[in-house]
Each structure stands twice: as structure tokens, then as C-alpha cells.
Write a protein that holds these residues in place. Structure first.
Motif, PDB file in Angstrom:
ATOM      1  N   VAL A 198       0.893  -1.148   0.000  1.00 57.97           N
ATOM      2  CA  VAL A 198       0.000   0.000   0.000  1.00 57.97           C
ATOM      3  C   VAL A 198       0.936   1.204   0.000  1.00 57.97           C
ATOM      4  O   VAL A 198       1.716   1.396   0.935  1.00 57.97           O
ATOM      5  N   ASP A 199       0.914   1.963  -1.088  1.00 55.90           N
ATOM      6  CA  ASP A 199       1.828   3.091  -1.264  1.00 55.90           C
ATOM      7  C   ASP A 199       1.121   4.370  -0.869  1.00 55.90           C
ATOM      8  O   ASP A 199       0.061   4.688  -1.410  1.00 55.90           O
ATOM      9  N   MET A 200       1.735   5.109   0.052  1.00 52.85           N
ATOM     10  CA  MET A 200       1.108   6.343   0.536  1.00 52.85           C
ATOM     11  C   MET A 200       2.103   7.486   0.589  1.00 52.85           C
ATOM     12  O   MET A 200       3.278   7.280   0.873  1.00 52.85           O
ATOM     13  N   THR A 201       1.576   8.674   0.319  1.00 51.76           N
ATOM     14  CA  THR A 201       2.310   9.911   0.573  1.00 51.76           C
ATOM     15  C   THR A 201       1.370  10.853   1.315  1.00 51.76           C
ATOM     16  O   THR A 201       0.166  10.827   1.104  1.00 51.76           O
ATOM     17  N   VAL A 202       1.948  11.628   2.174  1.00 53.41           N
ATOM     18  CA  VAL A 202       1.177  12.625   2.914  1.00 53.41           C
ATOM     19  C   VAL A 202       2.048  13.868   3.016  1.00 53.41           C
ATOM     20  O   VAL A 202       3.247  13.776   3.277  1.00 53.41           O
ATOM     21  N   SER A 203       1.436  15.036   2.782  1.00 53.18           N
ATOM     22  CA  SER A 203       2.206  16.271   2.943  1.00 53.18           C
ATOM     23  C   SER A 203       1.279  17.393   3.383  1.00 53.18           C
ATOM     24  O   SER A 203       0.064  17.295   3.282  1.00 53.18           O
ATOM     25  N   GLY A 204       1.871  18.452   3.875  1.00 52.84           N
ATOM     26  CA  GLY A 204       1.116  19.615   4.292  1.00 52.84           C
ATOM     27  C   GLY A 204       0.452  19.426   5.647  1.00 52.84           C
ATOM     28  O   GLY A 204       0.715  18.482   6.371  1.00 52.84           O
ATOM     29  N   THR A 205      -0.428  20.363   5.947  1.00 52.57           N
ATOM     30  CA  THR A 205      -1.120  20.373   7.230  1.00 52.57           C
ATOM     31  C   THR A 205      -2.583  20.017   7.016  1.00 52.57           C
ATOM     32  O   THR A 205      -3.253  20.618   6.185  1.00 52.57           O
ATOM     33  N   PHE A 206      -3.060  19.053   7.772  1.00 46.87           N
ATOM     34  CA  PHE A 206      -4.429  18.577   7.616  1.00 46.87           C
ATOM     35  C   PHE A 206      -5.393  19.353   8.498  1.00 46.87           C
ATOM     36  O   PHE A 206      -5.122  19.588   9.669  1.00 46.87           O
ATOM     37  N   THR A 207      -6.533  19.719   7.928  1.00 45.92           N
ATOM     38  CA  THR A 207      -7.640  20.240   8.723  1.00 45.92           C
ATOM     39  C   THR A 207      -8.354  19.027   9.320  1.00 45.92           C
ATOM     40  O   THR A 207      -8.159  17.891   8.849  1.00 45.92           O
ATOM     41  N   GLU A 257       3.923  19.794  18.689  1.00 46.77           N
ATOM     42  CA  GLU A 257       2.494  19.836  18.381  1.00 46.77           C
ATOM     43  C   GLU A 257       2.071  18.681  17.471  1.00 46.77           C
ATOM     44  O   GLU A 257       0.913  18.271  17.476  1.00 46.77           O
ATOM     45  N   MET A 258       3.004  18.171  16.669  1.00 46.59           N
ATOM     46  CA  MET A 258       2.670  17.104  15.721  1.00 46.59           C
ATOM     47  C   MET A 258       2.671  15.719  16.370  1.00 46.59           C
ATOM     48  O   MET A 258       2.118  14.778  15.804  1.00 46.59           O
ATOM     49  N   ILE A 259       3.294  15.575  17.522  1.00 43.50           N
ATOM     50  CA  ILE A 259       3.486  14.251  18.126  1.00 43.50           C
ATOM     51  C   ILE A 259       2.175  13.493  18.337  1.00 43.50           C
ATOM     52  O   ILE A 259       2.066  12.334  17.918  1.00 43.50           O
ATOM     53  N   PRO A 260       1.141  14.114  18.943  1.00 35.30           N
ATOM     54  CA  PRO A 260      -0.102  13.341  19.143  1.00 35.30           C
ATOM     55  C   PRO A 260      -0.712  12.854  17.837  1.00 35.30           C
ATOM     56  O   PRO A 260      -1.182  11.713  17.762  1.00 35.30           O
ATOM     57  N   ASP A 261      -0.719  13.710  16.798  1.00 32.30           N
ATOM     58  CA  ASP A 261      -1.292  13.303  15.510  1.00 32.30           C
ATOM     59  C   ASP A 261      -0.502  12.159  14.887  1.00 32.30           C
ATOM     60  O   ASP A 261      -1.075  11.199  14.361  1.00 32.30           O
ATOM     61  N   LEU A 262       0.824  12.244  14.937  1.00 28.10           N
ATOM     62  CA  LEU A 262       1.636  11.171  14.364  1.00 28.10           C
ATOM     63  C   LEU A 262       1.470   9.868  15.147  1.00 28.10           C
ATOM     64  O   LEU A 262       1.401   8.790  14.564  1.00 28.10           O
TER      65      LEU A 262
END
Length: 116
Positions: free
Chosen positions: A17-26, A64-69
Motif C-alpha cells: 500500500v503506497d502512501m504519501t502525505v504532505s502539508g497540514t491537515f484540517t 504539536e505534531m506528536i499526538p497526531d503522528l
């Protein structure tokens, strides 16, 4: 900050399963991502697949990103992938951060590859 985008593709031949994610998510974009993720995974047996994550554009993880990751890594763990591979640019700091977060959530099939 750039709006969050992602790609998600199941490759049944390579069993990835190939994924990319970038930017800031609402919150709305995050919900859309999770809905798409669950829809794609409903068609496969995740234990036979490797989740290959292209994170070449990932910056150093902020506090700030730690919980989301951690939530994302918990989601990938609960899916039961054979392996979760995260491809990054050469960065010992990002590699250590990602490994520590995966360890925090008990994702033992996690590997960071500095390949870009």
C-alpha cells in the motif's frame, strides 16, 4: 502552511500500500484520509501487505505534531500490516523521532529507510 494532501494506492501485485502525505491537515481532511484509508484496506488482508510511506517531504517533528503522528501510527498498527516502511531523506533526527514514536505506540513492524 500548505493544505494537507495525500495519495493512497493498493498494489496487489507487489503486496504494498503506497502512501504519501504532505502539508497540514484540517480536521475535515483528516477525516477524509481516515475514511479513504479504511475503504482501501477493506479490500485487502493487511497482514500480507507492506505499508510503504513516502515521507521525503517530512520536516522535523514538532511537539504539536506528536499526538497526531502517534494516532496515525496507532492506526497503522491496528491495521496489522506485515511491515510499515517509512522512506525519508537522509536525516538522523527524523529517523530517531519516527522510531521513538513507533516504539511509543508498540508498532514493532516499523522501519525507517533513508532512501531519498
Amino acid at each position: 502552511m500548505a493544505e494537507g494532501t495525500y495519495t493512497m494506492k493498493v498494489n496487489p501485485v507487489k503486496k504494498t500500500v503506497d502512501m504519501t502525505v504532505s502539508g497540514t491537515f484540517t480536521p475535515e481532511k483528516a477525516k477524509q484520509f481516515i475514511d479513504d484509508y479504511q475503504h482501501k484496506l477493506s479490500s485487502i488482508n493487511a497482514s500480507e501487505f507492506v505499508l510503504e510511506f513516502d515521507c521525503r517531504d517530512l520536516d522535523v517533528v514538532t511537539k504539536e505534531m506528536i499526538p497526531d503522528l502517534e494516532n496515525c501510527l496507532t492506526l497503522y498498527k491496528s491495521s496489522g500490516f506485515k511491515k510499515v516502511e517509512v522512506g525519508i531523506k537522509k536525516s538522523a533526527i527524523i529517523s530517531m523521532q519516527l522510531k521513538r514514536l513507533a516504539n511509543n505506540v508498540g508498532l514493532t513492524t516499523f522501519e525507517v529507510i533513508q532512501k531519498y
